[in-house]
Write an enzyme that holds these catalytic residues in place. Structure first.
Site, PDB file in Angstrom:
ATOM      1  N   GLY A 122       2.210  10.000 -11.825  1.00  0.00           N
ATOM      2  CA  GLY A 122       3.083   9.464 -10.788  1.00  0.00           C
ATOM      3  C   GLY A 122       4.544   9.830 -10.957  1.00  0.00           C
ATOM      4  O   GLY A 122       5.412   8.954 -10.958  1.00  0.00           O
ATOM      5  N   ALA A 123       4.833  11.122 -11.076  1.00  0.00           N
ATOM      6  CA  ALA A 123       6.224  11.573 -11.239  1.00  0.00           C
ATOM      7  C   ALA A 123       6.591  12.531 -10.107  1.00  0.00           C
ATOM      8  O   ALA A 123       7.038  13.650 -10.337  1.00  0.00           O
ATOM      9  CB  ALA A 123       6.423  12.229 -12.597  1.00  0.00           C
ATOM     10  N   TYR A 183      -2.142  -4.606  -3.104  1.00  0.00           N
ATOM     11  CA  TYR A 183      -1.419  -4.166  -4.296  1.00  0.00           C
ATOM     12  C   TYR A 183      -1.419  -5.247  -5.364  1.00  0.00           C
ATOM     13  O   TYR A 183      -1.684  -4.987  -6.537  1.00  0.00           O
ATOM     14  CB  TYR A 183       0.007  -3.808  -3.883  1.00  0.00           C
ATOM     15  CG  TYR A 183       0.928  -3.409  -5.016  1.00  0.00           C
ATOM     16  CD1 TYR A 183       0.886  -2.116  -5.536  1.00  0.00           C
ATOM     17  CD2 TYR A 183       1.858  -4.305  -5.537  1.00  0.00           C
ATOM     18  CE1 TYR A 183       1.737  -1.737  -6.557  1.00  0.00           C
ATOM     19  CE2 TYR A 183       2.709  -3.930  -6.555  1.00  0.00           C
ATOM     20  CZ  TYR A 183       2.645  -2.645  -7.065  1.00  0.00           C
ATOM     21  OH  TYR A 183       3.486  -2.276  -8.072  1.00  0.00           O
ATOM     22  N   ILE A 239      10.614   6.012 -11.372  1.00  0.00           N
ATOM     23  CA  ILE A 239      10.350   5.514 -12.719  1.00  0.00           C
ATOM     24  C   ILE A 239       9.538   6.533 -13.520  1.00  0.00           C
ATOM     25  O   ILE A 239       9.780   6.743 -14.709  1.00  0.00           O
ATOM     26  CB  ILE A 239       9.628   4.158 -12.651  1.00  0.00           C
ATOM     27  CG1 ILE A 239      10.566   3.091 -12.067  1.00  0.00           C
ATOM     28  CG2 ILE A 239       9.145   3.723 -14.036  1.00  0.00           C
ATOM     29  CD1 ILE A 239       9.907   1.744 -11.841  1.00  0.00           C
TER      30      ILE A 239
END
Length: 265
Positions: A15-16, A184, A22
């Site tokens: 997840g970059a 979520y 983050i």
């Protein structure tokens, strides 16, 4: 650490997609300590969710160039972690390009606005596929391959790998409600429960498993009015920044964190 004193191993960060996120901050922090960093990204998610405040499609490649500038080997792959076959393919790619993974940071997430009136089976399934199933299958691959490496090292009479690290990102579901993002919330609450029990199951292998809740973090999505409101309510007078979470994860990924496991921080 200098480039000559970096820990020999691979840190994998999911997840970059965006340099302001983050995940990118975590990758930069780990690049200071580790010999190699591998990132994953999935740019279609930013557009699906409306998070187009960083529209540069070259962000992942520019981030990789930054990481290499910090003195580590760095590679990346665009991957959709909602595909149950993706974790095995991903680990194969990482091992082929950089080597075995010693640190796994499950940062990739899927979140869409949706309260009780908008909650659907499709939304639940898409959120679960990334946040819980994807995270869990990433852990499965990490533990399986880590255990196999330990056996091979023992059989070869070589020094065993000293430790493994798993860090999962969560959002503090045990601390308070988050109305309007029920799918979520449900999956991130499950991440916290999974973290605790997995930590006990793999402790004898020398693997620690922790979860990090960054809190409200300014990655470009907070409006000026909302930021001012939250800053006025915050004891320290500000919201979080990506580097705040990254510094904590850098510690949890280190040899110094060997006595910390099963925690949600």
């Amino acid at each position: 650490m200098t480039s000559t004193s970096k820990a020999q191993g691979v840190a994998l960060v999911t997840g970059a997609s965006r340099k302001a996120g983050i995940g990118a901050a975590i990758a930069r922090a780990l690049a200071r300590d580790w010999d190699a960093v591998f990132i994953t990204y999935y740019r279609p998610y930013d557009h699906e969710s409306g998070l187009v405040y960083s529209p540069n499609p070259d962000d992942p490649q520019e981030l990789l160039a930054e990481l290499r500038g910090l003195g580590c080997r760095a590679e990346g792959l665009e991957v959709d972690l909602s595909d149950p076959a993706a974790p095995a393919r991903l680990f194969n790619t990482v091992e082929h390009t950089l080597g075995p993974v010693q640190v796994l940071v499950n940062n990739a997430t899927y979140s869409m606005q949706g309260g009780i009136d908008a909650l659907t089976a499709g939304q639940l399934d898409r959120t679960y596929a990334v946040n819980l199933r994807g995270m869990a299958l990433m852990c499965v691959e990490f533990v399986r391959r880590y255990r196999e490496a330990l056996v091979q090292q023992t059989d070869a009479a070589c020094p065993a790998t000293t430790f493994g690290r798993i860090v999962n990102l969560t959002s503090g579901q045990s601390l308070g409600p988050m109305p309007g993002e029920l799918a979520y919330v449900a999956t991130k609450g499950a991440v916290e429960a999974f973290t605790l029990s997995l930590s006990a199951e793999v402790a004898s292998l020398g693997i620690t498993v922790n979860a990090v809740d960054p809190g409200v973090t300014d990655t470009g999505w907070i409006s000026a009015d909302l930021k001012a409101k939250w800053e006025s309510q915050a004891p320290l007078g500000r919201v979080g920044m990506p580097d705040d979470a990254a510094r904590l994860i850098r510690f949890l990924a280190s040899a110094d964190a060997g006595w910390v496991t099963g925690q949600v921080i």
